[in-house]
Write a protein that holds these residues in place. Structure first.
Motif, PDB file in Angstrom:
ATOM      1  N   UNK A 120       0.739  -1.133   0.262  1.00  0.00           N
ATOM      2  CA  UNK A 120      -0.083   0.033  -0.122  1.00  0.00           C
ATOM      3  C   UNK A 120       0.934   1.639   0.425  1.00  0.00           C
ATOM      4  N   UNK A 121       0.529   2.211  -0.398  1.00  0.00           N
ATOM      5  CA  UNK A 121       1.300   3.851  -0.033  1.00  0.00           C
ATOM      6  C   UNK A 121       2.180   3.836   0.691  1.00  0.00           C
ATOM      7  N   UNK A 122       3.526   3.705   0.550  1.00  0.00           N
ATOM      8  CA  UNK A 122       4.430   3.774   1.564  1.00  0.00           C
ATOM      9  C   UNK A 122       4.629   2.770   2.911  1.00  0.00           C
ATOM     10  N   UNK A 123       4.322   1.258   1.542  1.00  0.00           N
ATOM     11  CA  UNK A 123       4.518  -0.238   2.553  1.00  0.00           C
ATOM     12  C   UNK A 123       4.324  -0.804   1.330  1.00  0.00           C
ATOM     13  N   UNK A 124       6.200  -1.898   1.683  1.00  0.00           N
ATOM     14  CA  UNK A 124       5.893  -2.299   1.025  1.00  0.00           C
ATOM     15  C   UNK A 124       5.556  -4.058   1.557  1.00  0.00           C
ATOM     16  N   UNK A 158      14.280 -11.754   0.970  1.00  0.00           N
ATOM     17  CA  UNK A 158      15.268 -10.302   1.497  1.00  0.00           C
ATOM     18  C   UNK A 158      14.958  -8.988   0.377  1.00  0.00           C
ATOM     19  N   UNK A 159      13.624  -9.079  -0.349  1.00  0.00           N
ATOM     20  CA  UNK A 159      13.741  -7.853  -0.870  1.00  0.00           C
ATOM     21  C   UNK A 159      13.947  -6.878  -0.359  1.00  0.00           C
ATOM     22  N   UNK A 165      13.020  -8.418   8.657  1.00  0.00           N
ATOM     23  CA  UNK A 165      12.437  -8.508   9.618  1.00  0.00           C
ATOM     24  C   UNK A 165      11.620 -10.116   9.381  1.00  0.00           C
ATOM     25  N   UNK A 166      12.056 -11.380   8.952  1.00  0.00           N
ATOM     26  CA  UNK A 166      11.992 -12.443   9.264  1.00  0.00           C
ATOM     27  C   UNK A 166      13.661 -13.491   8.200  1.00  0.00           C
TER      28      UNK A 166
END
Length: 198
Positions: A120-124, A158-159, A165-166
Motif C-alpha cells: 500500500x502507499x509507502x509500505x511494502x 531479502x527484498x 523482518x523475517x
C-alpha cells in the motif's frame, strides 16, 4: 509438521467465482492452487498442526471452498470458509482483528490463518505484494510468531522493505515479530482466523 507450497500445484484447478466482475470471468476460469490457493494450503497446514492424526487434504479444502462459495475473486473468502472448515474438523473458530487474541490462541495450543494485505502507499507488503494467506502455528519464547508461508521461495524475504523482518528456520518456518504481522494485516477486516481443538 506438514508444509504445503502452493507453487507446487499449477496442475490443480481452483476455479474462482468472478461472475459479478465480467472482466475477471476469464481469469477465474483458469486459476489454480498455484495462483490462488494460499488460503487452502494454509488450512491444510493448520489442520495438521491441530489434528496431526487427521488426513485432511487439499482436495478436502477445495470441496469446502466450493460448497460454501468461498472461492471468490482470486482466492478464498475466509468469512465463508473458516466456519465450515472448523465444523468439519470439530474445531472452535473466531475471526478477529485483535493481535492479542491471535497471540493468546497460539500460546494456548491453537493455530490461525492470517490474511495479509500486501503493498500500500509507502509500505511494502511483508508476506506478499498483494492479498495472501499464511498459517500461524506458534509463539516462540522470544515473542516472535512462527509462520508457514505457502508461497515461500528463495530470496522472497531479502527484498527491499522486507529484509531483516523475517528469520527462516528449518527452511520453511518463518519467525516474525507480532508488530510486523499486525502492520501487514492493517488493511484487512478481521484478518486472523483463529482455530482451537473443540
Amino acid at each position: 509438521m506438514k508444509y504445503l507450497n502452493q507453487l507446487n500445484y499449477p496442475h490443480i484447478p481452483y476455479i474462482t467465482r468472478t461472475s459479478q466482475e465480467p472482466e475477471l470471468r476469464e481469469r477465474g476460469s483458469k486459476t489454480t492452487i498455484r495462483s490462488s490457493g494460499c488460503g487452502l494450503c494454509s488450512a491444510v497446514m493448520v489442520a495438521d498442526r491441530l489434528l496431526p492424526e487427521t488426513d485432511f487434504s487439499l482436495e478436502d479444502a477445495l470441496r469446502i471452498s466450493y460448497a460454501t462459495e468461498a472461492n471468490y475473486r482470486a482466492g478464498t473468502a475466509y468469512s465463508r470458509f473458516a466456519p465450515a472448515f472448523a465444523e468439519e474438523l470439530g474445531l472452535k473458530v473466531e475471526l478477529t482483528d485483535d493481535m492479542q487474541r491471535l497471540l493468546e490462541c497460539l500460546r494456548t495450543g491453537g493455530a490461525a490463518v492470517v490474511h495479509v494485505g500486501g503493498d500500500r502507499e509507502s509500505y511494502v507488503g511483508l508476506f506478499s505484494h498483494g492479498g495472501h494467506y499464511v498459517a500461524a502455528i506458534n509463539v516462540e519464547p522470544d515473542g516472535r510468531i512462527a509462520i508457514l508461508d505457502p508461497s515461500l521461495k528463495e530470496g522472497k524475504y531479502d527484498e527491499a522493505g522486507r529484509e531483516g523482518k523475517v528469520e527462516i528456520r528449518n527452511k520453511v518456518v518463518l519467525l516474525c515479530r507480532p508488530e510486523y504481522v499486525a502492520e501487514d494485516c492493517a488493511s484487512r477486516k478481521d484478518p486472523y482466523a483463529l482455530f482451537w481443538r473443540g
